[in-house]
Scaffold this active site. Structure first.
Site, mmCIF file in Angstrom:
data_model
loop_
_atom_site.group_PDB
_atom_site.id
_atom_site.type_symbol
_atom_site.label_atom_id
_atom_site.label_comp_id
_atom_site.label_asym_id
_atom_site.label_seq_id
_atom_site.Cartn_x
_atom_site.Cartn_y
_atom_site.Cartn_z
ATOM 1 N N THR A 58 40.394 43.204 46.628
ATOM 2 C CA THR A 58 39.839 43.195 47.969
ATOM 3 C C THR A 58 39.342 44.589 48.306
ATOM 4 O OG1 THR A 58 41.542 41.575 48.529
ATOM 5 C CG2 THR A 58 40.305 42.518 50.347
ATOM 6 N N VAL A 59 38.223 44.664 49.030
ATOM 7 C CA VAL A 59 37.606 45.956 49.334
ATOM 8 C C VAL A 59 37.738 46.246 50.830
ATOM 9 C CG1 VAL A 59 35.523 47.355 49.159
ATOM 10 C CG2 VAL A 59 35.963 45.572 47.461
ATOM 11 N N GLY A 68 36.570 40.297 45.654
ATOM 12 C CA GLY A 68 36.002 39.924 44.367
ATOM 13 C C GLY A 68 37.019 39.215 43.509
ATOM 14 N N SER A 69 36.729 39.127 42.211
ATOM 15 C CA SER A 69 37.580 38.372 41.303
ATOM 16 C C SER A 69 38.980 38.969 41.201
ATOM 17 C CB SER A 69 36.947 38.336 39.907
ATOM 18 O OG SER A 69 35.665 37.761 39.959
ATOM 19 N N PHE A 70 39.060 40.310 41.235
ATOM 20 C CA PHE A 70 40.344 40.946 40.971
ATOM 21 C C PHE A 70 40.891 41.746 42.140
ATOM 22 C CE2 PHE A 70 38.308 40.591 36.761
ATOM 23 C CZ PHE A 70 39.232 39.764 36.158
ATOM 24 N N LYS A 84 38.834 49.677 46.770
ATOM 25 C CA LYS A 84 39.041 48.387 46.128
ATOM 26 C C LYS A 84 40.486 48.298 45.653
ATOM 27 C CE LYS A 84 37.392 45.481 42.305
ATOM 28 N NZ LYS A 84 36.436 45.390 41.182
ATOM 29 N N ASP A 128 28.052 41.479 34.554
ATOM 30 C CA ASP A 128 28.209 40.678 35.779
ATOM 31 C C ASP A 128 27.173 41.069 36.830
ATOM 32 O OD1 ASP A 128 29.336 38.661 37.261
ATOM 33 O OD2 ASP A 128 30.996 39.851 38.013
#
Length: 888
Positions: free
Chosen positions: A608-609, A604-606, A624, A732
């Site tokens: 990694t999962v 995602g934006s901030f 995350k 979001d």
């Protein structure tokens, strides 16, 4: 030659006849359309001379003669009355007008349709009784008039429809008695008269209906003993006589005659005597309701053979005696057990925990000798029942990890063996654990100074306030104290147990200060005094303290610098109380195989999962990992923690804990640990071709599944906006932030941009956390955000509208075909209502369900340009559920 001429002439006459009849069908349907309310005629716009009759909406023609054989306009919400010209459709076999708004009466002319086999007019507003002419339709197989306003009684001519297989007349305000002629309908498999005003005894002639599988008489005024005729119905799957005036005892061998029952509802009658033990012979029983009657408890032993049982309700009877131990052997499929308001005594069996599927257990009202009550780790909500506080014998009470609300009740003072709460608690010397975390308790911590034998105290993740009691420092046996994520304020004690920061957790209390350095709280400001001598003492003390602090800080910084050079294996305390063990960077690294790409499930934006298996908890989780080099990552981390720390809802992703540590290179490490969602994101289900190289779904979502997911997301947002203790704007909403579990239940995720809002009134929401602009995601973010508009829950409503469009069109709002004024929203809006199927997702249409896509109208209302015009999420949820009930 003569014979040829005769045959040719006959053929021409026949063609002319069918041609005229074809025109008759067309005129009959145009007359029907003329009686439909004006605002709905657009739905029948194809009914005109420009289109061939057999291509008109809802019309089916026979292959041979092209006559109208079927008319299906269910769910069109058409108003007006039903034209008598419908009786001219002489070849009609099936007529379905369900879920419209037709008023008036059922036309007598329906009796002309001698070929009619299927007639469904349910969910309309038809009155005037059942017309006698309808009984001329002797070929009828199913007749469904459920939920109208027919009134009047049941005519004896009903028995002329001897081929009927299904008869549904529920919810029609029918009066009078059942006619004996019903016994002539020997082919019936389904018969329902529920929710009417029928009365009297059941006629003996009904015993001839030996093919019945479904028989419902609930909520009427029938009387007499349990009808002997029912014992002839050996094929029955469902028998519902709830809410009548039946009386007397049930035969002991009652269930020997009804071995195929799955649903049996006998509640709210006046039955007396023993409940038949032969219930054990109904091995497929799933629902048993006998509430508001009377009897004893012996039948519970027999029910252990009913391995499919899901609901058992025997509340409000006069059941007496000890609760049999065999209750623990009931079906593991049992999810609801209601035993309240009886005269049950004895112990609750220890093995009741074997009922692993149980979601609702109700029988606590008068448990006057209860010793242990452990209801932790469930989904209970509401306030603590006052009845629990009146059980003076209670020795152990555990209620942690639920969604309980309200203040800790003062009536807990009646629990003598637990001590007096809030004033005189402290006599329970043997109490070792007090676990109330993960609820919504507010107010101050009651006086528990007398619990000197306590080893573990956990009040985390509630709404408790006030100062931390200093006497907690003197609990000599205390091994664990967790007060995290509440609203405590003031100075933290520094003596006794508070010297050891490893056993004390105070995260998420913004107004706390002081304490030992390891707790990393802000220092407390000194208050001025009018006494100069006190000022001098304070000044000297402050100077000495500063010197000491400077020395300690120097030592601490040196220690921290050296600490960064070695591998960190110190665990971070759980911030939410779900993981009882602490979790460290090393634990997470091992659980993800060194954050291997093979365990990568998203980014995602901030951050990694990763998918991870945590050995301590023996469960798979999603981790995350925040990219701390990315600007705003730390703020995103804090936003998710703050938003999710004390909210719980089945449609919101559950944050289990977090890790704040240092990695192998000495860099800051932040990670959030969530429940793992095995079915990935909604994004990959809506656009499977884009995920073919990873793990795309093996099938597409049906329309029903998409509607359920829309309801789930809307329910989660409704909770965030209206039901949590503070309004939260997610900011979001998009398919990649909707995750799906094993059952395709949707969970809203990624709260990195969320904002907690102060609600001053019903119209105004003011940002509490940050004044920074909301980035959101292009295509989904509300238009007012792009112009610097105020953050509000209305922005989420807009994003949800776009999500609805994408779910049912299969098109992204950022698709390259859209640009300028031509957007996904404008594309769908211009297609409503006539061309709606042209913009629908082909994958849904391929599954064969083409019924109008009504939820798009809702999308338009939520995705309005102006925030003031958007409907609230509570209304969205109601409308979506209504759509589901109407169509499915």
């Amino acid at each position: 030659m003569k014979l040829f001429l005769i045959l040719s002439f006959s053929a021409l006459m026949l063609l002319e006849e069918f041609g005229n009849s074809h025109e008759t069908d067309k005129q009959a349907l145009l007359k029907f359309k003329s009686q439909v309310s004006e605002e709905k005629k657009v739905l029948l716009s194809s009914w005109n001379n420009s289109f061939p009759l057999c291509r008109w909406t809802g019309v089916t023609c026979g292959r041979k003669h092209k006559r109208v054989t079927g008319l299906d306009i269910r769910g069109f919400q058409l108003g007006g009355v039903i034209s008598p010209f419908i009786g001219n459709l002489s070849f009609l076999i099936s007529l379905n007008l369900t879920d419209n708004s037709f008023g008036g009466t059922i036309p007598q002319e329906l009796g002309n349709l001698f070929r009619l086999q299927h007639l469904n007019m349910s969910y309309n507003f038809l009155g005037g009784g059942i017309p006698a002419s309808l009984f001329n339709c002797s070929k009828l197989l199913d007749l469904d008039l459920f939920s109208n306003h027919l009134g009047q009684g049941l005519p004896s001519e009903l028995g002329l429809l001897r081929k009927l297989v299904a008869l549904e007349l529920g919810n029609n305000n029918l009066k009078g008695k059942l006619p004996a002629s019903l016994g002539n309908l020997t082919s019936l498999r389904k018969l329902s008269f529920s929710e009417n005003n029928l009365e009297g005894e059941i006629p003996d002639a009904i015993a001839r209906l030996t093919q019945l599988v479904f028989f419902a008489l609930a909520i009427n005024h029938f009387s007499g003993v349990f009808p002997p005729a029912f014992y002839n119905f050996s094929s029955l799957n469902l028998l519902d006589v709830y809410g009548n005036g039946f009386s007397g005892s049930l035969r002991p061998d009652f269930c020997n005659f009804l071995p195929n029952l799955r649903d049996l509802s006998l509640g709210n009658n006046s039955f007396t005597g023993a409940i038949p033990s032969t219930l054990a012979n109904i091995s497929n029983l799933q629902f048993l309701g006998i509430e508001f009657n009377t009897g004893d408890l012996e039948f519970l032993v027999a029910l252990t053979n009913c391995t499919q049982l899901q609901t058992l309700d025997v509340s409000y009877n006069r059941l007496g005696g000890d609760l049999p131990a065999s209750i623990a052997n009931l079906s593991t499929n049992l999810n609801q057990l209601f035993l309240q308001n009886n005269s049950i005594s004895g112990c609750i069996p220890d093995d009741v925990g074997n009922l692993i599927g149980l979601q609702a257990l109700v029988f606590l009202g008068k448990c006057s000798y209860l010793l242990y009550l452990h209801i932790e780790n469930n989904k209970l909500n509401g306030i603590i029942p006052k009845e629990i506080m009146q059980i003076s014998t209670l020795f152990s009470l555990k209620m942690s990890n639920n969604s309980l609300t309200g203040s800790l009740p003062e009536d807990v003072g009646r629990l003598e063996n637990l001590g007096k709460l809030p004033k005189t608690l402290g006599k329970c010397l043997s109490m070792e654990k007090l676990e109330l975390q993960g609820n919504y308790f507010d107010g101050i911590i009651p006086d528990i100074s007398g619990l000197v034998g306590i080893k573990k105290v956990d009040f985390s993740s509630n709404n408790l306030s006030g100062r931390i009691p200093e006497y907690l420092a003197n609990f000599s046996l205390l091994e664990y104290l967790n007060l995290s994520f509440n609203n405590f304020e003031g100075n933290v004690p520094t003596e006794g147990k508070f010297k050891n920061a490893t056993i004390v957790s105070l995260f998420g209390n913004k107004k706390l200060c002081g304490g030992v350095l390891e707790l990393r709280l802000k220092p407390c400001s000194l208050q001025p005094s009018g006494n100069s001598r006190k000022k001098l003492v304070i000044g000297v003390s402050l100077g000495i303290s500063l010197l000491v602090l400077l020395f300690i800080a120097t030592v601490y910084l040196c220690w921290l610098k050296s600490r960064k050079k070695k591998i960190t294996n110190e665990a971070t305390p759980s911030i939410l109380g779900a993981f009882h063990e602490m979790i460290s960077y090393l634990d997470l690294r091992n659980a993800t195989d060194g954050f291997s790409s093979s365990n990568l499930i998203g980014s995602g934006s901030f951050g990694t999962v990763f998918k991870a298996f945590v050995h301590v908890e023996k469960k798979v989780v999603a981790v995350k990992v925040l990219n701390m080099q990315r600007r705003g990552a730390l703020e995103s981390f804090m936003a998710e923690c703050e938003s999710l720390k004390d909210i719980r809802h089945r449609n919101l992703v559950k944050l289990l804990t977090a890790c704040s540590s240092i990695d192998f290179q000495g860099n800051e490490f932040r990670a959030l640990i969530y429940e793992y969602m095995p079915n990935g994101s909604l994004d990959m289900w809506l656009h499977p071709k884009e995920f073919e190289e990873v793990s795309s779904p093996s099938r597409t979502l049906t329309l029903f599944e998409r509607l359920n997911i829309a309801i789930d997301v809307a329910s989660g947002l409704e909770y965030l906006h209206l039901s949590s203790h503070k309004a939260i704007a997610h900011c979001d909403i998009k398919p990649s932030n909707v995750l799906l579990d094993d059952d395709l239940t949707a969970h809203v995720s990624d709260f990195g941009l969320s904002r907690i809002l102060l609600k001053f009134d019903q119209e105004t929401f003011i940002n509490q956390l940050s004044s920074a602009g909301v980035r959101g995601t292009i295509g989904y973010a509300a238009p007012e955000y792009a112009m610097g508009g105020e953050i509000s829950v209305h922005g989420d409503v807009y994003s949800f509208g776009i999500l609805i469009f994408e779910m049912f069109s299969g098109k992204r709002p950022t698709d390259e075909r859209f640009g300028g004024d031509f957007t996904l929203r404008s594309c769908i809006r211009s297609a409503l209502p006539e061309q709606v199927l042209d913009v629908a997702d082909e994958l849904v249409l391929h599954n064969g369900l083409r019924i109008g896509f009504p939820k798009w109208g809702l999308g338009v209302l939520t995705a309005e340009e102006s925030p003031e015009k958007r409907v609230e999420m509570s209304e969205v949820v109601k409308e979506l559920i209504s759509i589901k009930e109407r169509f499915f």
